[in-house]
Design a protein around this motif. Structure first.
Motif, mmCIF file in Angstrom:
data_model
loop_
_atom_site.group_PDB
_atom_site.id
_atom_site.type_symbol
_atom_site.label_atom_id
_atom_site.label_comp_id
_atom_site.label_asym_id
_atom_site.label_seq_id
_atom_site.Cartn_x
_atom_site.Cartn_y
_atom_site.Cartn_z
ATOM 1 N N GLU A 107 3.840 29.511 -48.980
ATOM 2 C CA GLU A 107 4.859 29.400 -47.896
ATOM 3 C C GLU A 107 5.221 30.925 -47.502
ATOM 4 O O GLU A 107 5.451 31.170 -46.600
ATOM 5 N N THR A 143 -4.821 22.776 -43.771
ATOM 6 C CA THR A 143 -4.950 24.020 -43.681
ATOM 7 C C THR A 143 -5.278 24.944 -44.740
ATOM 8 O O THR A 143 -5.805 26.059 -44.541
ATOM 9 N N HIS A 144 -5.124 24.321 -45.984
ATOM 10 C CA HIS A 144 -5.192 24.794 -47.202
ATOM 11 C C HIS A 144 -5.776 23.842 -48.016
ATOM 12 O O HIS A 144 -5.735 22.651 -48.086
ATOM 13 N N LEU A 181 1.814 24.436 -42.627
ATOM 14 C CA LEU A 181 0.843 24.321 -43.941
ATOM 15 C C LEU A 181 0.622 22.755 -44.212
ATOM 16 O O LEU A 181 1.659 21.858 -43.992
ATOM 17 N N SER A 218 3.541 33.207 -40.824
ATOM 18 C CA SER A 218 2.405 33.864 -41.831
ATOM 19 C C SER A 218 2.771 35.170 -41.771
ATOM 20 O O SER A 218 2.676 35.926 -41.037
ATOM 21 N N PRO A 235 -6.690 29.404 -48.011
ATOM 22 C CA PRO A 235 -6.698 28.940 -46.707
ATOM 23 C C PRO A 235 -7.795 28.554 -46.075
ATOM 24 O O PRO A 235 -8.837 29.409 -46.522
ATOM 25 N N PRO A 265 0.835 32.563 -46.543
ATOM 26 C CA PRO A 265 -0.279 31.432 -46.162
ATOM 27 C C PRO A 265 -1.545 32.043 -45.842
ATOM 28 O O PRO A 265 -2.535 31.162 -45.882
#
Length: 431
Positions: A150, A126-127, A50, A37, A202, A153
Motif C-alpha cells: 500500500e 494487480t499483485h 490493489l 502509487s 506487482p 505498490p
C-alpha cells in the motif's frame, strides 16, 4: 506445449495453458482500496487499486500444503500452482475454495511463478504474493506485505528471514550472503535476503522484465532485472521455521541448481559491466531513455519528478566515469555512484554511451600523448597500438583526467539548459 489442468471454486472452469513468458501490456487493474502509487524509478505514477493474489507454488509438498493454504486464506484469494507433483498433494486442498492450476510435468519454480502471474493478470489482479509450500514461511506475515504494498505498490518486496535462534542450515546462511553480494555488484542495490521465496510482485513487472531462467535461478534473475528496469527492491522482515534436518523436504538440487545460479550470476555480472542501457530503464507511453533523443528523454525524466539540476549532475557523473578508462567497469561504477548519491541511474548510464570507443578514448589518448611529447600522435600502426599498448593506456589515463572533467561540465551544463527549457516552456512541472 503441455496443457495445464485447472480446478476452481467460484471461478468458471477452463483449460489453462502455462506460458513460456508473460505477454506485454499487463497493467494494474482496479479492485480493492484506492491508493496513489509512490513510484519506483522507471514506472509511471498513477492512481490504481490493489488487488493481490496469494500464490503457493508446490512440488511434492503434500504433507504441508493444506496447512499453508488454510492459513493463507485468512488474508485473501489463494492460487496453488502444482508444478507436476506426483504425491497428490494438490488434492488435499480441493475442498478449501482455492484455485489450483497444474503443470502436467515439473517445469521449475520460475515457470510456476510465471504461470501464476499470467493467471492473476487475466483474473484482474494487480499483485501476487508468493509463499513456499513447505511450511517454512508464516502466512501470518502476509499483512506486513499488504501494508508495504500500500505504501509503495510498484516495488518488489522480499521477505527477510530472521535467522537468529533458528536451526538454520549452514548452506542457507552462506547462500544468502553469496546471493546478496552478487545482487549488490550487479545492481548497486542492497537486499537482506535474495534467496527468500516469500515475496510480493506487482504484475506490471512481468510485462517489462524479460527472464530466461525457469527454475530456482529465476528468483535471482527477476530481482536483478527488476532493479535494472528501475523498480525498487525492498525488505520485509519475516519469521521462518526450520524443522529438524531429518524432516526437511527440499527440491533444490545442490549440484544442478548451484551451477545454474553460478552461470546466471556470471552472465548478469558481465552484462552489468557493459555500458549499454538495460531493458526499460525508463519509459512513458512513447519510449525509452536514450541520448539519441535527448529532449524526449529529458521530458520523460522530468515527468518522473526529477529536477534539471539533479539530472545535470547525473549526466555529468555518467560522462566523467564514462571517459575514465574503467575497462568493463563503467556501468557498475555509474550505478554505484549514482545510487549512493541518489541520482538518476538512467541518466548517468544513458550519457555514458557517448563515451563508447573509439571517439572519446582516442581523444583522451591524443591529449595524453600531447602532454607527454608536446605533439599529437599521428602514426597508427602495430607498433603504436600493439607493442606500445601500455604507453597508450597511460596516455588514456592522463588524457581522461583532463578531458573527463571538461566533458562532464559541458554535458552537465547542456542537460541543465535543455531540462530547464523543457520544464519552463512545456510545463512539465512548476518551477
Amino acid at each position: 506445449m503441455d496443457k495445464d489442468k485447472q480446478s476452481t471454486k467460484n471461478v468458471p472452469k477452463k483449460e489453462h495453458e502455462s506460458p513460456m513468458g508473460i505477454p506485454k501490456g499487463l497493467a494494474p487493474l482496479a479492485a480493492g482500496g484506492e491508493i496513489k502509487s509512490t513510484k519506483a524509478q522507471g514506472a509511471s505514477t498513477t492512481l490504481f487499486q490493489l488487488k493481490p493474489l496469494i500464490v503457493i507454488p508446490v512440488y511434492n509438498h503434500g504433507s504441508s500444503l493444506r496447512d499453508v493454504a488454510m492459513r493463507c486464506l485468512a488474508y485473501g484469494e489463494v492460487l496453488v500452482v502444482d508444478d507436476g507433483s506426483t504425491d497428490g498433494g494438490a488434492e488435499s486442498v480441493a475442498d478449501l475454495g482455492v484455485t489450483v492450476v497444474r503443470h502436467e510435468k515439473n517445469r521449475g519454480k520460475g515457470q510456476a511463478v510465471l504461470t501464476a502471474a499470467k493467471w492473476a493478470a487475466e483474473a484482474g489482479k494487480t499483485h501476487i504474493i508468493t509463499i513456499d509450500a513447505d511450511g517454512q514461511h508464516f502466512p501470518e506475515d502476509i499483512p506486513a506485505f499488504l501494508q508495504a504494498m500500500e505504501s509503495n505498490p510498484l516495488a518488489v518486496f522480499v521477505g527477510s528471514r530472521q535467522f537468529e535462534g533458528q536451526d538454520v542450515p549452514g548452506a542457507s546462511k552462506f547462500g544468502r550472503r553469496f546471493s546478496n553480494f552478487w545482487l549488490r555488484v550487479q545492481t548497486g542495490t542492497r537486499l537482506d535476503d535474495v534467496q527468500s521465496g516469500f515475496r510480493a510482485y506487482p504484475l506490471e513487472i512481468f510485462s517489462v522484465v524479460r527472464t530466461y531462467e525457469r527454475r530456482y535461478a529465476f528468483e535471482v534473475e527477476v530481482l536483478v532485472k527488476s532493479a535494472w528496469a528501475g523498480y525498487e527492491l525492498l525488505d520485509v522482515p519475516i519469521r521462518v521455521f526450520y524443522p529438524p534436518a531429518d524432516q526437511r523436504v527440499s527440491h533444490f538440487d545442490v549440484l544442478k541448481d548451484n551451477i545454474r545460479i553460478s552461470l546466471l550470476n556470471t552472465r548478469l555480472t558481465a552484462r552489468s559491466f557493459v555500458p549499454l542501457p538495460h531493458r526499460s530503464y525508463g519509459r512513458d507511453e512513447e519510449g525509452k531513455i536514450t541520448p539519441i533523443h535527448p529532449m524526449k528523454s529529458l521530458r520523460i525524466l522530468l515527468a518522473q519528478d526529477e529536477t534539471p539540476f539533479r539530472l545535470a549532475i547525473a549526466g555529468a557523473v555518467g560522462m566523467l566515469l564514462g571517459t575514465l578508462p574503467l575497462i568493463a567497469m563503467h556501468s557498475i561504477a555509474i550505478i554505484l555512484v549514482c545510487g549512493f548519491f541518489r541520482l538518476s541511474k538512467i541518466t548517468g548510464l544513458a550519457v555514458s554511451q557517448l563515451c563508447m570507443p573509439p571517439f572519446v578514448p582516442a581523444l583522451c589518448i591524443e591529449a595524453g600523448y600531447f602532454m607527454r611529447h608536446g605533439q599529437f600522435l599521428t602514426e597508427i600502426s602495430l607498433k603504436t597500438l600493439g607493442y606500445e599498448a601500455l604507453e597508450r593506456f597511460a596516455e588514456w589515463v592522463l588524457g581522461s583526467l583532463v578531458l573527463g572533467p571538461a566533458f562532464a561540465l559541458a554535458v552537465g551544463l547542456s542537460i541543465y539548459i535543455m531540462a530547464f527549457i523543457i520544464k519552463r516552456f512545456l510545463s512539465i512541472k512548476p518551477l
